[in-house]
Motif scaffolding. Structure first.
Motif, PDB file in Angstrom:
ATOM      1  N   ARG A  10       0.858  -1.178   0.000  1.00 22.06           N
ATOM      2  CA  ARG A  10       0.000   0.000   0.000  1.00 22.06           C
ATOM      3  C   ARG A  10       0.895   1.229   0.000  1.00 22.06           C
ATOM      4  N   LYS A  11       0.440   2.285  -0.697  1.00 19.83           N
ATOM      5  CA  LYS A  11       1.207   3.524  -0.776  1.00 19.83           C
ATOM      6  C   LYS A  11       0.417   4.661  -0.143  1.00 19.83           C
ATOM      7  N   TYR A  12       1.153   5.604   0.475  1.00 21.11           N
ATOM      8  CA  TYR A  12       0.527   6.724   1.160  1.00 21.11           C
ATOM      9  C   TYR A  12       1.279   8.013   0.854  1.00 21.11           C
ATOM     10  N   GLU A  13       0.533   9.114   0.883  1.00 22.71           N
ATOM     11  CA  GLU A  13       1.137  10.426   0.695  1.00 22.71           C
ATOM     12  C   GLU A  13       1.943  10.801   1.928  1.00 22.71           C
ATOM     13  N   ALA A  14       2.985  11.626   1.738  1.00 18.52           N
ATOM     14  CA  ALA A  14       3.786  12.100   2.856  1.00 18.52           C
ATOM     15  C   ALA A  14       4.456  13.415   2.460  1.00 18.52           C
ATOM     16  N   THR A  15       5.016  14.082   3.444  1.00 17.09           N
ATOM     17  CA  THR A  15       5.854  15.264   3.215  1.00 17.09           C
ATOM     18  C   THR A  15       7.115  15.078   4.043  1.00 17.09           C
ATOM     19  N   ASP A  16       8.024  16.019   3.921  1.00 18.44           N
ATOM     20  CA  ASP A  16       9.240  15.905   4.728  1.00 18.44           C
ATOM     21  C   ASP A  16       8.968  16.182   6.206  1.00 18.44           C
ATOM     22  N   GLN A  17       7.718  16.601   6.498  1.00 14.85           N
ATOM     23  CA  GLN A  17       7.342  16.865   7.883  1.00 14.85           C
ATOM     24  C   GLN A  17       6.467  15.758   8.483  1.00 14.85           C
ATOM     25  N   THR A  18       6.141  14.753   7.674  1.00 11.84           N
ATOM     26  CA  THR A  18       5.245  13.695   8.161  1.00 11.84           C
ATOM     27  C   THR A  18       5.889  12.907   9.298  1.00 11.84           C
TER      28      THR A  18
END
Length: 531
Positions: A10-18
């Motif tokens: 499964r894939k999920y969105e993220a940021t460098d702050q997640t």
């Protein structure tokens, strides 16, 4: 040598702050073990038209990590792919390019995107230390390999089951639930490549990258979404119920072509039942061309029908051997031990294996040949610009019912001829001809089911029963020929042919029983009233 692993992730969105939540909140996860950071460098290959991406297939050359090499990912189901791996080499390896030949149709594979990923890895373990899944937080930078050199960057999270995990998709759902509670949402793109293609396209066009799928410009594989108003594939309608005969027939034909193309790599990988399913798709497509001549111009489809007949025959060599071996092995196993005289099981096994080696080589040679490739190209061209006749624009029910009734009349003539034929080879041939007509009627009715509804569904079942009875009779005819051959070989080897002769007699009795059953089964196979 290629190795294959089943990838379920499964894939999920993220940021460098997640920030990741405490994943020990997931039942069975007792510990989250840090495994450090690894740098991956992958170049993805495709045709100029991105034909692999359109099918959700990726081919890459990757360095870094524990599995450096060439990776071909073939979709199995949502979130499930088979990854076929080979060692590193400069050019795409033939073992992998063969598996996408039905997609590329001989077009050159060249670099399309380079992805450089910094991956932070964590292992989700149970109380016994068994690794249940690998969680990776990826910082990705994509660069197009074309002259634009367009770039995009993003972060994402992947959770992938390991070979040690017994939790399956349910375990991934639990992990996803914990991530969702922390505000982490599923990724909009199905793969890194899909996102890279979408975002670098937008970068090259001069706009800020947008999340794929949000604005309706890309589908899950990174290709143009027809809902955005962009031109779709010729002859296809999205989200609209088919009303004309042309709509219905073309939809069924496209389904069979898609099946044919998708089954090609499965046959090459020798997956269970793949040869049979590919052969069925060729027969369905050929029957469609023959049954619906009022919809598709026979002058254009007849040459393709002949080529489909050739392909089905080539595929049938291996499939027929498989069916025949299973039939004879089952019959042999049902005999009491006292009637199995001599090394009959060993002789049958050797007889089958010799034929399998030859048939397997022949099938692969066909799939690697230019004639097969030209057939696929011709089918693609026909569906891109269908040779529709005037009846194709008429309401589907009246055109399709007429075609089905015509095929029924054809079957009725053959069944009557078979019932009147004297016992012997002539009747066997007549019954086999009726079987082929029943199969053609069944496929024609299948194609019409979307508009003819339950009556067509019930009629298909009745026709299938006739086909199965006639098929069992024909299988008995073929089995008797094989049993004669086996008995002769056993006799020459001094083993005796008693057991094979006994099986021959049983097959002869079974065929006679099927002939007695035919009139009753046929009497129940009439078309629905009102057709």
């Amino acid at each position: 040598m290629a190795d294959t692993v089943r990838e379920i992730e499964r894939k999920y969105e993220a940021t460098d702050q997640t920030e990741l939540p405490d994943l020990t909140a997931v039942e069975r996860v007792a510990a989250v073990v840090e495994r450090g950071v690894v740098d991956l460098d992958a170049t993805y290959y495709d045709t100029a038209e991105q034909r692999l991406a359109a099918a959700g297939i990726t081919l890459r050359r990757r360095t870094g990590g524990e599995d450096a090499g060439w990776h071909l990912k073939l979709p199995v189901a949502l979130g499930v792919r088979d990854e076929v791996r080979t060692p590193l080499s400069d050019a795409p390896p033939p073992e992998l390019t063969a598996l996408v030949r039905s997609r590329t149709l001989g077009r050159e594979l060249a670099p399309v995107v380079r992805l450089r990923t910094r991956r932070t890895v964590r292992l989700l373990q149970d109380a016994d230390g068994t690794v249940l899944a690998e969680l990776a937080v990826d910082a990705v930078r994509a660069t197009r390999a074309d002259r634009t050199g367009a770039e995009a960057a993003w972060h994402e999270i992947e959770v992938e089951l390991t070979g040690e995990s017994g939790g399956g998709a349910a375990f991934l759902d639990e992990v996803g639930g914990v991530l969702a509670a922390a505000g982490v949402r599923p990724a909009a793109a199905a793969s890194k490549l899909a996102r890279a293609l979408a975002e670098t396209d937008e970068t090259a066009a001069g706009s800020a990258p947008r999340e794929p799928g949000v604005d309706g410009t890309r589908d899950e594989h990174g290709k143009r979404d027809k809902r955005s108003g962009k031109p779709g594939k010729p002859g296809r309608r999205s989200g609209k119920k088919a009303h004309t005969a042309g709509d219905v027939v073309l939809r069924y034909a496209r389904e069979q072509v898609r099946a044919l193309i998708a089954l090609d790599p499965a046959v090459r990988r020798d997956l269970p039942d793949s040869v049979h399913q590919m052969r069925v798709a060729t027969r369905r497509l050929r029957s469609t061309f023959r049954s619906y001549t009022q919809v598709l111009d026979r002058a254009a489809t007849r040459p393709l029908g002949l080529e489909l007949q050739w392909l089905a025959a080539e595929l049938g060599v291996d499939r027929d051997r498989e069916v025949l071996t299973a039939r004879l092995s089952g019959a042999l196993a049902r005999l009491p031990r006292t009637l199995r005289l001599g090394p009959v099981s060993a002789r049958l096994r050797i007889w089958s294996q010799r034929r399998r080696l030859g048939s397997r080589r022949e099938v692969l040679a066909v799939l690697d040949g230019e004639r097969y490739l030209e057939l696929l190209r011709s089918l693609e061209a026909l569906l891109a610009d269908p040779p529709l006749r005037p009846a194709a624009t008429r309401p589907a029910p009246e055109v399709l019912v007429k075609a089905v009734r015509k095929d029924y009349a054809r079957l009725a003539d053959r069944v009557e001829a078979a019932l009147q034929a004297p016992a012997g080879p002539g009747r066997d041939e007549a019954l086999h001809a009726a079987r082929k007509a029943a199969k053609r009627l069944r496929y024609a009715t299948e194609a019409a089911r979307p508009v003819l509804g339950k009556p067509a569904q019930k009629f298909t079942k009745r026709t299938k029963r006739v086909q199965q009875l006639l098929g069992d009779h024909q299988d008995s005819v073929v089995a008797r020929g094989a049993l004669r051959e086996l008995a002769t070989q056993a006799q020459r080897a001094g083993e005796g042919g008693f057991t094979f002769g006994l099986l021959y007699g049983r097959e002869e009795a079974l065929a006679a029983e099927r002939e007695r059953e035919l009139p009753g089964v046929w009497a129940k196979a009439a078309p629905p009233s009102g057709w």
